[in-house]
Design an enzyme around this catalytic site. Structure first.
Site: not given
Length: 302
Positions: A165, A178
């Site tokens: 990501s 995250y």
């Protein structure tokens, strides 16, 4: 100045020519295993691979989602094996890959796509939030890779795609668990690429920016839940600022096919990575301002 521009143009042209002339990996009749393949980006990748004639294995923790995904892919003519599996459990990963291998043959391509998101200020996060992220994004990818690599080494060929990501390149506020998991995955992925290259195994790290995959519907929110949901869902659903799942999936497969080391998807993500590389102090300062003036205040109901 003109010479510098000419040199830059020649360099860019040479790179594009090199990329265009590189042999592309053919997915036809290859066994592709996709974790988190029952919805979102993973399912869209599976659909594109089905159209390219790949043999598919997908896994998910949610059995009902798997049933829907199998129906979707079968209607598209796919040969698909679905296994319910919590990829943070190494024993279950071994069982899942054994079943996939038995029914679809040795694994040619592994796509580590499983993920989870918890949104909220760091004060609302607990140790278990960070542990869950690392188990899902780092350990799960390591488990599947360790199980799939022997097949690839035996044949002297294989492809691994780790879907990380932009959060694995830039520490995004209110997404710290995250971000920690994705940073760990990026490091693992690049290291694996270097050490597995001698065996003919190509590892690609993919760092998408915001995507319209419905991830906000499956995320967990802490603190001021409604406000956290509002900013997160707005970013994920805004065309121009976010990328469609179909476009992202096509770019993932393109990066895998040409053997790219890393693919950062989306102009905002590319600009963010470039800014962090060139001006880390300024970029962090701007993120701190966003955290203070744009994102929701601390507090809420936990």
């Amino acid at each position: 100045m003109n010479r510098a521009l000419l040199a830059a143009a020649v360099g860019v042209g040479g790179y594009l020519a090199y990329r265009a002339l590189r042999p592309r990996y053919d997915f036809r009749n290859k066994h592709v295993l996709i974790t988190g393949g029952s919805r979102g980006l993973g399912l869209v990748i599976a659909r594109l691979l089905a159209a390219r004639g790949a043999r598919l294995s997908i896994c998910s923790r949610d059995g009902s989602e798997l049933v829907r995904a199998v129906g979707d892919l079968t209607r598209r003519g796919a040969n698909v094996v679905a296994v319910e599996c919590d990829v943070t459990d190494r024993d279950r990963v071994r069982e899942m890959i054994a079943i996939a291998r038995q029914k679809n043959g040795p694994i040619d391509v592994l796509v580590n796509n499983a993920g989870m998101i918890r949104v909220g200020p760091v004060e609302e996060m607990r140790e278990e939030d960070f542990e869950a992220s690392l188990r899902t994004h780092f350990w799960a990818a390591l488990y599947t890779t360790l199980e799939a690599v022997p097949d690839m080494k035996a044949r002297g060929a294989g492809r691994i795609v780790n879907v990380a990501s932009i959060g694995g390149k830039i520490a995004v506020p209110h997404l710290l668990p995250y971000t920690a998991g994705k940073f760990a995955l990026v490091g693992l992925s690049h290291g694996m690429r270097v050490e597995l290259a001698r065996y003919g195994i190509v590892v690609t790290t993919v760092c998408p920016g915001l995507m319209r995959t419905g991830s906000h519907l499956n995320a967990e929110f802490k603190g001021q839940h409604e406000k956290e949901y509002a900013w997160f869902s707005l970013g994920n659903a805004t065309p121009g600022f976010s990328m469609s799942a179909e476009t992202a999936a096509a770019k993932v497969l393109d990066a895998c096919a040409v053997g790219d080391a890393e693919a950062v998807l989306g102009l905002p993500a590319k600009l963010g990575v470039a800014a962090m590389a060139a001006c880390p102090n300024l970029t962090d300062s701007l993120l701190a301002l966003a955290d203070r003036w744009v994102l929701p205040e601390r507090g809420g109901i936990g």
